[in-house]
Scaffold this active site. Sequence first.
Site, PDB file in Angstrom:
ATOM      1  CB  THR A   1      -2.292   5.189  -3.626  1.00 26.23           C
ATOM      2  OG1 THR A   1      -3.486   5.536  -3.124  1.00 26.23           O
ATOM      3  CG2 THR A   1      -1.158   5.604  -2.719  1.00 26.23           C
TER       4      THR A   1
ATOM      5  CE  LYS B   1       3.424   3.814   1.430  1.00 22.50           C
ATOM      6  NZ  LYS B   1       4.754   3.426   2.264  1.00 22.50           N
TER       7      LYS B   1
ATOM      8  CB  SER C   1       1.488   3.675  -3.079  1.00 22.40           C
ATOM      9  OG  SER C   1       0.309   3.070  -3.728  1.00 22.40           O
TER      10      SER C   1
ATOM     11  CG  ASN D   1      -2.644  -2.966  -7.924  1.00 21.00           C
ATOM     12  OD1 ASN D   1      -2.509  -1.811  -8.360  1.00 21.00           O
ATOM     13  ND2 ASN D   1      -3.724  -3.353  -7.053  1.00 21.00           N
TER      14      ASN D   1
ATOM     15  CE1 TYR E   1       0.157   2.680   3.006  1.00 16.49           C
ATOM     16  CE2 TYR E   1      -1.114   2.722   0.807  1.00 16.49           C
ATOM     17  CZ  TYR E   1       0.119   2.480   1.515  1.00 16.49           C
ATOM     18  OH  TYR E   1       1.118   1.919   0.625  1.00 16.49           O
TER      19      TYR E   1
ATOM     20  CE  LYS F   1       0.366  -5.091   3.138  1.00 17.57           C
ATOM     21  NZ  LYS F   1       0.671  -6.031   2.210  1.00 17.57           N
TER      22      LYS F   1
ATOM     23  CG  ASP G   1       8.018   0.764  16.519  1.00 13.26           C
ATOM     24  OD1 ASP G   1       8.184   1.413  15.550  1.00 13.26           O
ATOM     25  OD2 ASP G   1       6.854   0.592  17.231  1.00 13.26           O
TER      26      ASP G   1
ATOM     27  N   GLY H   1       8.438  -8.362   5.983  1.00  9.34           N
ATOM     28  CA  GLY H   1       7.081  -8.404   5.124  1.00  9.34           C
ATOM     29  C   GLY H   1       7.358  -8.798   3.967  1.00  9.34           C
TER      30      GLY H   1
ATOM     31  CB  ILE I   1     -16.304  -9.394  -8.836  1.00  7.25           C
ATOM     32  CG1 ILE I   1     -15.426 -10.354  -8.689  1.00  7.25           C
ATOM     33  CG2 ILE I   1     -15.891  -8.142  -9.728  1.00  7.25           C
ATOM     34  CD1 ILE I   1     -15.408 -11.086 -10.004  1.00  7.25           C
TER      35      ILE I   1
HETATM   36  P1  NAD Z   1       3.896  -5.730   4.952  1.00 11.48           P
HETATM   37  O1  NAD Z   1       3.001  -5.323   5.941  1.00 11.48           O
HETATM   38  O2  NAD Z   1       4.052  -7.116   4.426  1.00 11.48           O
HETATM   39  O3  NAD Z   1       5.481  -5.183   5.290  1.00 11.48           O
HETATM   40  C1  NAD Z   1       5.847  -4.341   6.053  1.00 11.48           C
HETATM   41  C2  NAD Z   1       6.551  -4.579   7.108  1.00 11.48           C
HETATM   42  O4  NAD Z   1       6.899  -3.464   8.079  1.00 11.48           O
HETATM   43  C3  NAD Z   1       5.916  -5.753   8.019  1.00 11.48           C
HETATM   44  O5  NAD Z   1       6.680  -6.653   8.264  1.00 11.48           O
HETATM   45  C4  NAD Z   1       5.607  -4.949   9.355  1.00 11.48           C
HETATM   46  O6  NAD Z   1       5.895  -5.924  10.305  1.00 11.48           O
HETATM   47  C5  NAD Z   1       6.914  -3.788   9.299  1.00 11.48           C
HETATM   48  N1  NAD Z   1       6.709  -2.631  10.132  1.00 11.48           N
HETATM   49  C6  NAD Z   1       5.493  -1.907  10.142  1.00 11.48           C
HETATM   50  N2  NAD Z   1       5.746  -0.665  10.975  1.00 11.48           N
HETATM   51  C7  NAD Z   1       7.037  -0.897  11.357  1.00 11.48           C
HETATM   52  C8  NAD Z   1       7.835  -0.226  12.241  1.00 11.48           C
HETATM   53  N3  NAD Z   1       7.335   1.060  12.924  1.00 11.48           N
HETATM   54  N4  NAD Z   1       8.900  -0.750  12.720  1.00 11.48           N
HETATM   55  C9  NAD Z   1       9.410  -1.852  12.091  1.00 11.48           C
HETATM   56  N5  NAD Z   1       8.748  -2.636  11.271  1.00 11.48           N
HETATM   57  C10 NAD Z   1       7.498  -2.279  11.053  1.00 11.48           C
HETATM   58  O7  NAD Z   1       3.655  -4.653   3.487  1.00 11.48           O
HETATM   59  P2  NAD Z   1       4.165  -4.761   2.186  1.00 11.48           P
HETATM   60  O8  NAD Z   1       3.079  -5.095   1.359  1.00 11.48           O
HETATM   61  O9  NAD Z   1       5.514  -5.352   2.127  1.00 11.48           O
HETATM   62  O10 NAD Z   1       4.665  -3.258   1.876  1.00 11.48           O
HETATM   63  C11 NAD Z   1       5.871  -2.798   1.985  1.00 11.48           C
HETATM   64  C12 NAD Z   1       5.941  -1.301   1.631  1.00 11.48           C
HETATM   65  O11 NAD Z   1       5.487  -1.078   0.203  1.00 11.48           O
HETATM   66  C13 NAD Z   1       5.245  -0.468   2.717  1.00 11.48           C
HETATM   67  O12 NAD Z   1       5.721   0.904   2.636  1.00 11.48           O
HETATM   68  C14 NAD Z   1       3.687  -0.054   1.658  1.00 11.48           C
HETATM   69  O13 NAD Z   1       3.084   0.987   2.165  1.00 11.48           O
HETATM   70  C15 NAD Z   1       4.185  -0.203   0.256  1.00 11.48           C
HETATM   71  N6  NAD Z   1       3.330  -0.427  -0.746  1.00 11.48           N
HETATM   72  C16 NAD Z   1       2.678  -1.789  -0.712  1.00 11.48           C
HETATM   73  C17 NAD Z   1       1.769  -2.189  -1.612  1.00 11.48           C
HETATM   74  C18 NAD Z   1       1.121  -3.320  -1.622  1.00 11.48           C
HETATM   75  O14 NAD Z   1       0.190  -3.471  -2.401  1.00 11.48           O
HETATM   76  N7  NAD Z   1       1.579  -4.286  -0.946  1.00 11.48           N
HETATM   77  C19 NAD Z   1       1.754  -1.233  -2.802  1.00 11.48           C
HETATM   78  C20 NAD Z   1       2.407   0.082  -2.787  1.00 11.48           C
HETATM   79  C21 NAD Z   1       3.230   0.539  -1.716  1.00 11.48           C
HETATM   80  C1  WQD Z   2      -7.906  -4.512  -6.906  1.00  3.40           C
HETATM   81  C2  WQD Z   2      -9.063  -4.690  -7.555  1.00  3.40           C
HETATM   82  C3  WQD Z   2     -11.042  -4.217  -6.293  1.00  3.40           C
HETATM   83  C4  WQD Z   2     -10.769  -7.450  -3.547  1.00  3.40           C
HETATM   84  C5  WQD Z   2      -4.575  -1.285  -2.908  1.00  3.40           C
HETATM   85  C6  WQD Z   2      -4.363   0.037  -2.437  1.00  3.40           C
HETATM   86  C7  WQD Z   2      -3.345   0.717  -2.857  1.00  3.40           C
HETATM   87  C8  WQD Z   2      -2.124  -0.199  -3.089  1.00  3.40           C
HETATM   88  C9  WQD Z   2      -2.423  -1.423  -3.553  1.00  3.40           C
HETATM   89  C10 WQD Z   2      -0.402   0.323  -1.312  1.00  3.40           C
HETATM   90  C11 WQD Z   2     -10.126  -3.271  -7.326  1.00  3.40           C
HETATM   91  C12 WQD Z   2     -11.032  -5.459  -6.874  1.00  3.40           C
HETATM   92  C13 WQD Z   2     -10.531  -6.482  -4.503  1.00  3.40           C
HETATM   93  C14 WQD Z   2     -12.031  -8.179  -3.860  1.00  3.40           C
HETATM   94  C15 WQD Z   2     -12.399  -7.262  -5.697  1.00  3.40           C
HETATM   95  N1  WQD Z   2      -1.346  -0.228  -1.646  1.00  3.40           N
HETATM   96  N2  WQD Z   2     -11.342  -6.297  -5.691  1.00  3.40           N
HETATM   97  N3  WQD Z   2     -12.890  -8.002  -4.420  1.00  3.40           N
HETATM   98  O1  WQD Z   2      -7.488  -1.240  -4.492  1.00  3.40           O
HETATM   99  O2  WQD Z   2      -5.660  -1.269  -6.443  1.00  3.40           O
HETATM  100  O3  WQD Z   2      -5.115  -0.919  -4.401  1.00  3.40           O
HETATM  101  O4  WQD Z   2      -3.428  -1.739  -2.727  1.00  3.40           O
HETATM  102  O5  WQD Z   2       0.162   1.361  -1.727  1.00  3.40           O
HETATM  103  O6  WQD Z   2      -2.908   1.761  -2.010  1.00  3.40           O
HETATM  104  O7  WQD Z   2      -5.596   1.079  -2.193  1.00  3.40           O
HETATM  105  O8  WQD Z   2      -5.843  -3.056  -4.661  1.00  3.40           O
HETATM  106  O9  WQD Z   2      -6.107  -5.583  -4.400  1.00  3.40           O
HETATM  107  O10 WQD Z   2      -7.522  -4.008  -3.155  1.00  3.40           O
HETATM  108  O11 WQD Z   2      -8.038  -4.188  -5.432  1.00  3.40           O
HETATM  109  O12 WQD Z   2     -13.286  -7.056  -6.581  1.00  3.40           O
HETATM  110  O13 WQD Z   2     -12.300  -8.923  -2.706  1.00  3.40           O
HETATM  111  O14 WQD Z   2      -9.700  -5.922  -7.032  1.00  3.40           O
HETATM  112  O15 WQD Z   2     -12.361  -3.263  -6.545  1.00  3.40           O
HETATM  113  O16 WQD Z   2     -10.566  -3.122  -8.397  1.00  3.40           O
HETATM  114  P1  WQD Z   2      -6.270  -1.542  -4.817  1.00  3.40           P
HETATM  115  P2  WQD Z   2      -6.779  -4.152  -4.310  1.00  3.40           P
END
Ligand code: NAD
Ligand code: WQD
Length: 343
Positions: A128, A157, A126, A183, A153, A86, A59, A11, A221
């Site tokens: 969040t 967490k 997160s 982010n 979601y 996610k 998985d 991922g 936006i």
């Molecule tokens: P991503 O979807 O790119 O990566 C997650 C990976 O996990 C994917 O490759 C998916 O195929 C794999 N996966 C999901 N369920 C699975 C399972 N049951 N078994 C095996 N593989 C599985 O997401 P990411 O952005 O790299 O996020 C990674 C972690 O960070 C997640 O836990 C996400 O919740 C957390 N996180 C992400 C963000 C963000 O904005 N990207 C922010 C805060 C927290």
């Molecule tokens: C960022 C800003 C939108 C898209 C989400 C999850 C959070 C975390 C990170 C995992 C906001 C604005 C966005 C668009 C826009 N993930 N926006 N036009 O909402 O901070 O968080 O991802 O844990 O849990 O909720 O991130 O990238 O969606 O938005 O104006 O088309 O961009 O309103 O202000 P967010 P985002």
Amino acid sequence: MARILVTGGTGYIGSHTTVELMQAGFDVVIVDNLMNSNVGVLDGIEAIVGRRPDYENIDCVDYVALDKLFEKYADIEGIIHFAAYKAVGESVEKPLQYYRNNINSLVNLLELMPIHKVKNIVFSSSCTVYGQPDAAHLPVNENAPIQPALSPYGNTKQICEEIIHDTIHATPNINAIILRYFNPIGAHPTALIGELPNGVPNNLLPYVTQTAAGIRPELRIFGNDYDTPDGTCIRDYIDVVDLAKAHVVALKRMLTNKQEGNEEIFNLGTGRGLSVMEIVETFKRVNNVDVPYKIVERREGDIEKVWADPTRANKVLGWKAERNTEDTLRSCWKWQLRLNEAK
Ligand code: NAD
Ligand code: WQD
């Protein structure tokens, strides 16, 4: 060097972390069922590092398969657990899929750790969990109150953090570091790995790059009437390579018994809040591309402003976000151009 299990390693954040781990000398076995990634990511990792990580298509919800994995790789010393669903909106539509996947995966790992004598786990949480912090808690540090989750979601967490807490209380020889990401944005500077878009992006940066590339006609936006200097929402955008490096530091801390107590929580952010408008304007300027946009209604459930106080991670982990926003936004565009070429 130690072997690390990286769940979700093909991922977005997992692939960048695998690169940093391998470059730091660790051996990595990735477990990913490719629900939200593809196996070609392994080629990108190999091209950057010069070595290919081991990979198993498993998985994490499958306890028996994970049990066998730990038998096969008996030298695993630590786990970084990224695997999870996610998408916030999808979690509202399909809560049980989210609870099953995100919670059962963690429970399986925590149950198998003592059986296979694996002591250390890093968990992806997160910002969040903080919801909208009040003014007194901005920037937000790790002691700010956890607020009721706004989506299934987000709730997964919070529940996972509690599960880790309770498990460690009952199983003192397990160590955990919980990392609360703000982010994550950007791609590896080589543009050999990055964020893989799946359908219409929900997150801001993939939408911006796809709009700049002409794949989407315009960026929407979501609201410019918030109580912020330019009226658009504020976030703490953290470069994915910086984020990845924090995982290596966290693991080394556990492997060298430097932890204070066996459960620690760190915010991972830059400490700097940027508005949506600032991101869009900076992206346009540094990449010399246009991003047509229009202001539309607020998005339901959006937080007005949140950014990190990363002092604890800076001081205790000795980690700091280093890449500047301009370079990060350049990497976003370079990666989008690479995706365009690959079509
Ligand atoms: P991503 O979807 O790119 O990566 C997650 C990976 O996990 C994917 O490759 C998916 O195929 C794999 N996966 C999901 N369920 C699975 C399972 N049951 N078994 C095996 N593989 C599985 O997401 P990411 O952005 O790299 O996020 C990674 C972690 O960070 C997640 O836990 C996400 O919740 C957390 N996180 C992400 C963000 C963000 O904005 N990207 C922010 C805060 C927290
Ligand atoms: C960022 C800003 C939108 C898209 C989400 C999850 C959070 C975390 C990170 C995992 C906001 C604005 C966005 C668009 C826009 N993930 N926006 N036009 O909402 O901070 O968080 O991802 O844990 O849990 O909720 O991130 O990238 O969606 O938005 O104006 O088309 O961009 O309103 O202000 P967010 P985002």
